[in-house]
Write a protein that holds these residues in place. Structure first.
Motif, PDB file in Angstrom:
ATOM      1  N   VAL A 185       2.470  -4.376   3.487  1.00  8.64           N
ATOM      2  CA  VAL A 185       3.549  -3.410   3.631  1.00  8.64           C
ATOM      3  C   VAL A 185       2.993  -2.040   3.263  1.00  8.64           C
ATOM      4  O   VAL A 185       2.431  -1.875   2.175  1.00  8.64           O
ATOM      5  CB  VAL A 185       4.756  -3.758   2.733  1.00  8.64           C
ATOM      6  N   ILE A 186       3.122  -1.078   4.161  1.00  8.60           N
ATOM      7  CA  ILE A 186       2.553   0.252   3.946  1.00  8.60           C
ATOM      8  C   ILE A 186       3.668   1.281   3.825  1.00  8.60           C
ATOM      9  O   ILE A 186       4.589   1.314   4.636  1.00  8.60           O
ATOM     10  CB  ILE A 186       1.602   0.634   5.091  1.00  8.60           C
ATOM     11  N   HIS A 187       3.566   2.109   2.799  1.00  2.96           N
ATOM     12  CA  HIS A 187       4.525   3.184   2.578  1.00  2.96           C
ATOM     13  C   HIS A 187       3.793   4.512   2.601  1.00  2.96           C
ATOM     14  O   HIS A 187       2.790   4.680   1.896  1.00  2.96           O
ATOM     15  CB  HIS A 187       5.224   3.018   1.230  1.00  2.96           C
ATOM     16  N   LEU A 188       4.274   5.466   3.363  1.00  7.40           N
ATOM     17  CA  LEU A 188       3.731   6.822   3.349  1.00  7.40           C
ATOM     18  C   LEU A 188       4.538   7.627   2.336  1.00  7.40           C
ATOM     19  O   LEU A 188       5.743   7.790   2.474  1.00  7.40           O
ATOM     20  CB  LEU A 188       3.810   7.459   4.737  1.00  7.40           C
TER      21      LEU A 188
ATOM     22  N   TRP B 107      -7.737  12.049   4.449  1.00  6.24           N
ATOM     23  CA  TRP B 107      -6.682  11.142   3.998  1.00  6.24           C
ATOM     24  C   TRP B 107      -5.570  11.030   5.034  1.00  6.24           C
ATOM     25  O   TRP B 107      -5.005   9.952   5.237  1.00  6.24           O
ATOM     26  CB  TRP B 107      -6.126  11.611   2.653  1.00  6.24           C
ATOM     27  N   ALA B 108      -5.260  12.131   5.706  1.00  7.64           N
ATOM     28  CA  ALA B 108      -4.232  12.075   6.760  1.00  7.64           C
ATOM     29  C   ALA B 108      -4.686  11.149   7.884  1.00  7.64           C
ATOM     30  O   ALA B 108      -3.874  10.400   8.453  1.00  7.64           O
ATOM     31  CB  ALA B 108      -3.963  13.480   7.296  1.00  7.64           C
ATOM     32  N   ARG B 109      -5.964  11.169   8.225  1.00  8.25           N
ATOM     33  CA  ARG B 109      -6.493  10.284   9.261  1.00  8.25           C
ATOM     34  C   ARG B 109      -6.461   8.831   8.807  1.00  8.25           C
ATOM     35  O   ARG B 109      -6.127   7.926   9.589  1.00  8.25           O
ATOM     36  CB  ARG B 109      -7.914  10.723   9.638  1.00  8.25           C
ATOM     37  N   LEU B 110      -6.809   8.590   7.563  1.00 11.36           N
ATOM     38  CA  LEU B 110      -6.759   7.217   7.046  1.00 11.36           C
ATOM     39  C   LEU B 110      -5.333   6.688   7.057  1.00 11.36           C
ATOM     40  O   LEU B 110      -5.083   5.537   7.444  1.00 11.36           O
ATOM     41  CB  LEU B 110      -7.326   7.179   5.619  1.00 11.36           C
ATOM     42  N   ARG B 111      -4.381   7.523   6.661  1.00  7.70           N
ATOM     43  CA  ARG B 111      -2.978   7.117   6.671  1.00  7.70           C
ATOM     44  C   ARG B 111      -2.519   6.777   8.087  1.00  7.70           C
ATOM     45  O   ARG B 111      -1.868   5.759   8.320  1.00  7.70           O
ATOM     46  CB  ARG B 111      -2.105   8.249   6.102  1.00  7.70           C
ATOM     47  N   ALA B 112      -2.876   7.627   9.042  1.00 10.94           N
ATOM     48  CA  ALA B 112      -2.468   7.394  10.432  1.00 10.94           C
ATOM     49  C   ALA B 112      -3.085   6.108  10.972  1.00 10.94           C
ATOM     50  O   ALA B 112      -2.432   5.330  11.678  1.00 10.94           O
ATOM     51  CB  ALA B 112      -2.874   8.583  11.292  1.00 10.94           C
TER      52      ALA B 112
ATOM     53  N   LEU C 106       0.848  -1.185   0.000  1.00 14.25           N
ATOM     54  CA  LEU C 106       0.000   0.000   0.000  1.00 14.25           C
ATOM     55  C   LEU C 106       0.886   1.239   0.000  1.00 14.25           C
ATOM     56  O   LEU C 106       1.737   1.404   0.875  1.00 14.25           O
ATOM     57  CB  LEU C 106      -0.912   0.036   1.235  1.00 14.25           C
ATOM     58  N   PHE C 107       0.669   2.094  -0.992  1.00 16.89           N
ATOM     59  CA  PHE C 107       1.423   3.337  -1.104  1.00 16.89           C
ATOM     60  C   PHE C 107       0.431   4.488  -0.912  1.00 16.89           C
ATOM     61  O   PHE C 107      -0.440   4.714  -1.750  1.00 16.89           O
ATOM     62  CB  PHE C 107       2.114   3.430  -2.463  1.00 16.89           C
ATOM     63  N   PHE C 108       0.583   5.198   0.201  1.00 17.84           N
ATOM     64  CA  PHE C 108      -0.376   6.233   0.598  1.00 17.84           C
ATOM     65  C   PHE C 108       0.195   7.620   0.366  1.00 17.84           C
ATOM     66  O   PHE C 108       1.180   8.012   0.976  1.00 17.84           O
ATOM     67  CB  PHE C 108      -0.703   6.093   2.092  1.00 17.84           C
ATOM     68  N   TRP C 109      -0.421   8.381  -0.516  1.00 14.85           N
ATOM     69  CA  TRP C 109      -0.128   9.799  -0.677  1.00 14.85           C
ATOM     70  C   TRP C 109      -1.193  10.619   0.069  1.00 14.85           C
ATOM     71  O   TRP C 109      -2.048  10.044   0.749  1.00 14.85           O
ATOM     72  CB  TRP C 109      -0.137  10.183  -2.146  1.00 14.85           C
ATOM     73  N   SER C 110      -1.156  11.929  -0.096  1.00 16.17           N
ATOM     74  CA  SER C 110      -2.129  12.791   0.588  1.00 16.17           C
ATOM     75  C   SER C 110      -3.481  12.796  -0.095  1.00 16.17           C
ATOM     76  O   SER C 110      -4.456  13.305   0.459  1.00 16.17           O
ATOM     77  CB  SER C 110      -1.598  14.227   0.667  1.00 16.17           C
TER      78      SER C 110
END
Length: 254
Positions: A249-252, A195-200, A6-10
């Motif tokens: 595997v999660i990438h911010l 999106w910031a909350r989902l990433r966190a 998972l690659f998470f952008w803003s």
């Protein structure tokens, strides 16, 4: 490819891994589904038949269902209110839902993601190769007020990140922030916060936290709220990602 990446952008999420079966659903993000070494397969919601092709383009809030496939795939979700999603909708126009052949303009992007071990660099290169890619502003060149706003949101994601609180912390007016985020970040502030909350939250879940812990840490009212928002955004639930045998595997991403 047995690992979910998972690659998470803003404002976007890229999932690379096994194709999973989903129930008929819709989500607020647009979705670009690309087969890696085989077709992507969807189910026709009118007659139940399977439709397959090189890729699929799903506009925001469009009902659909993904079928499991032996071939891995990549799923790119982009926030419906972002400039990048508007670019993609314009690029695809009113073309069919599932496409048999990948256009020449997308071949380079698929080549970049067809590697044995997808990593941050290949994911970033893949996204940048897409014709509708919207280049993000360099955070170092942003107005100081916007830089303070971004720092405040990330440091206080579990608390008050209303536009009033962010404006006060960044010494900016609410009106200025409401225009600066779409103009300079490419997405409205309320969507950036979501999106910031989902990433966190997914980071907490990845590290072994319960969905309740993830929700609380990221500012959701409870696990049900987190699950509902995640499903509304991406059409799947957090438990579908974190209760499978395959590791995640999660990438911010910046």
């Amino acid at each position: 490819m047995n690992v979910f990446q998972l690659f998470f952008w803003s404002h976007r999420l890229l999932i690379v891994g096994p194709a999973i079966e989903t129930e008929p659903h819709q989500h607020h993000a647009s979705q670009f589904a690309l087969g890696l070494g085989g077709p992507v397969v969807f189910r026709n919601l009118d007659n139940g038949q399977r439709i397959e092709g090189d890729f699929a383009w799903i506009q925001p809030d469009t009902p659909h269902a993904l079928c499991a496939s032996l071939a891995p795939c990549c799923l790119l979700y982009t926030d419906a209110e972002s400039r990048e999603c508007a670019n993609a909708c314009s690029w695809f126009g009113h073309q069919p839902f599932v496409h048999a052949r990948l256009p020449v303009e997308l071949e380079a992007a698929r080549t970049l993601i067809l590697c044995r071990q997808v990593d941050v660099n290949s994911a970033q290169a893949f996204v940048k190769a897409l014709p509708w890619y919207q280049r993000a502003s360099d955070s170092r060149s942003l107005d100081a007020r916007l830089q303070r706003a971004l720092v405040y949101i990330h440091q206080n994601i579990e608390g008050d990140v209303s536009i009033g609180a962010v404006a006060a912390a960044s010494a900016a007016s609410e009106s200025w922030l409401s225009h600066a985020f779409p103009d300079l970040i490419g997405i409205p502030m309320r969507r950036f916060v979501l999106w910031a909350r989902l990433r966190a939250a997914v980071i907490i879940a990845r590290d072994g936290g319960t969905l309740t812990e993830a929700a609380s840490t990221a500012g959701f009212s409870d696990a049900a709220h987190f699950t509902r928002v995640f499903r509304e955004a991406f059409g799947i639930t957090p438990s579908m990602m974190f209760r499978r045998n395959a590791p995640v595997v999660i990438h911010l991403m910046e």
